[in-house]
Enzyme design. Structure first.
Site, mmCIF file in Angstrom:
data_model
loop_
_atom_site.group_PDB
_atom_site.id
_atom_site.type_symbol
_atom_site.label_atom_id
_atom_site.label_comp_id
_atom_site.label_asym_id
_atom_site.label_seq_id
_atom_site.Cartn_x
_atom_site.Cartn_y
_atom_site.Cartn_z
ATOM 1 N N ALA A 167 0.819 -1.207 0.000
ATOM 2 C CA ALA A 167 0.000 0.000 0.000
ATOM 3 C C ALA A 167 0.860 1.268 0.000
ATOM 4 O O ALA A 167 2.091 1.221 0.015
ATOM 5 C CB ALA A 167 -0.951 -0.017 1.193
ATOM 6 N N HIS A 168 0.187 2.398 0.038
ATOM 7 C CA HIS A 168 0.839 3.706 -0.098
ATOM 8 C C HIS A 168 1.803 3.998 1.050
ATOM 9 O O HIS A 168 1.587 3.614 2.202
ATOM 10 C CB HIS A 168 -0.216 4.813 -0.176
#
Length: 286
Positions: free
Chosen positions: A238-239
């Site tokens: 994820a980010h």
């Protein structure tokens, strides 16, 4: 490709016993090898299997007993040497040269090294740089503001979105998406509101990424994959993750946002890491 045993010995070292001019053209396991192939035995416990093997030569440790009527190469680390020999016979890589006429390439600020290869139906937007000896396989999409270093290998149907930088010798296998929009929302009292994702992704040198992996771009700054890290198929990163150097991330692992991994971290299959977790150097999650 066929090689004489003496040529292989000169390439990997070791002490050769048997017919140095025997030709071999492939590698296999001890059990499955046929004449003309190379196999290896990691220790003496494989002595019986090695005696029964049809391999033309067996790579063995220096302590291994003699094998009557068989060619053997005695080395310090037979498994490592055998893997090196496997690479000599690996013809699975895509050979691409030049730019296929069906590729769609923007006219503004695109720099493609002369030695790079671009396959059929590749789409490249503006402000893209592709380094020497890198190859982009068919149906791959490369968005604007992407930098791809030298000796990179991008598989078919890969999507590299904007603000992504790849170092040198990066391999990305089929179907992977780099730089996709992160999953960011907040509840305003009535509905989920989307949080803009404005950052990018940095993939450092010698990283290999498997098939159908998703690496999201950062909300701000960069999602980073450190040099030498290897990522299996079907992994979600994820980010704003900061993945250290030489990590191993196995299939079906999912990392939430803003996770930090140190160097040489191992995440075994199906591990899930909650957001804002930090794992130190050399740690393992099973």
């Amino acid at each position: 490709m066929k090689m004489r045993l003496v040529d292989i010995q000169q390439h990997v070292g070791g002490e050769l016993f048997g017919d140095a001019n025997t030709l071999v053209g492939g590698v296999n396991s001890l059990e499955l090898a046929i004449p003309g192939e190379i196999a290896f035995a990691e220790s003496d416990k494989y002595l019986t299997v090695a005696e029964q093997s049809n391999a033309s030569i067996v790579i063995v440790p220096k302590s291994f007993p003699e094998l009557d009527g068989k060619n053997i190469l005695k080395v310090d680390k037979p498994k490592e040497i055998f893997i090196g020999i496997m690479m000599l016979f690996d013809d699975s890589g895509v050979t691409l040269t030049g730019i296929h006429p069906s590729a769609a390439i923007a006219e503004k600020n695109v720099s493609i090294a002369k030695s790079a290869g671009i396959a059929a139906h590749v789409f490249i937007q503006e402000n893209v740089t592709i380094g020497a000896n890198s190859t982009i396989d068919s149906n791959t999409h490369i968005a604007h503001d992407v930098v791809i270093g030298e000796h990179c290998r991008i598989g078919p149907n890969v999507t590299i979105l904007s603000k992504v930088t790849l170092g040198h010798n990066v391999t990305i296998h089929a179907g992977t998406v780099i730089g996709g929009e992160a999953f960011g929302y907040f509840w305003d009292g009535q509905q989920q509101k989307k949080v803009p994702q404005l950052g990018g992704v940095i993939i450092e040198d010698n990283v290999e990424i498997g098939c159908n992996v998703c690496i999201d771009r950062a909300t701000f700054g960069m999602t980073r994959i450190g040099k030498g890290t290897k990522i299996d198929n079907l992994v979600q990163i994820a980010h704003n993750n900061d993945i250290g150097e030489h990590c191993i991330i196995v299939s079906h692992v999912g990392l939430s946002g803003s996770v930090t991994l140190g160097n040489r971290v191992t995440l075994a299959g199906q591990v899930g890491i909650a957001d804002h977790i930090t794992m130190g150097d050399g740690s393992t999650a099973a």
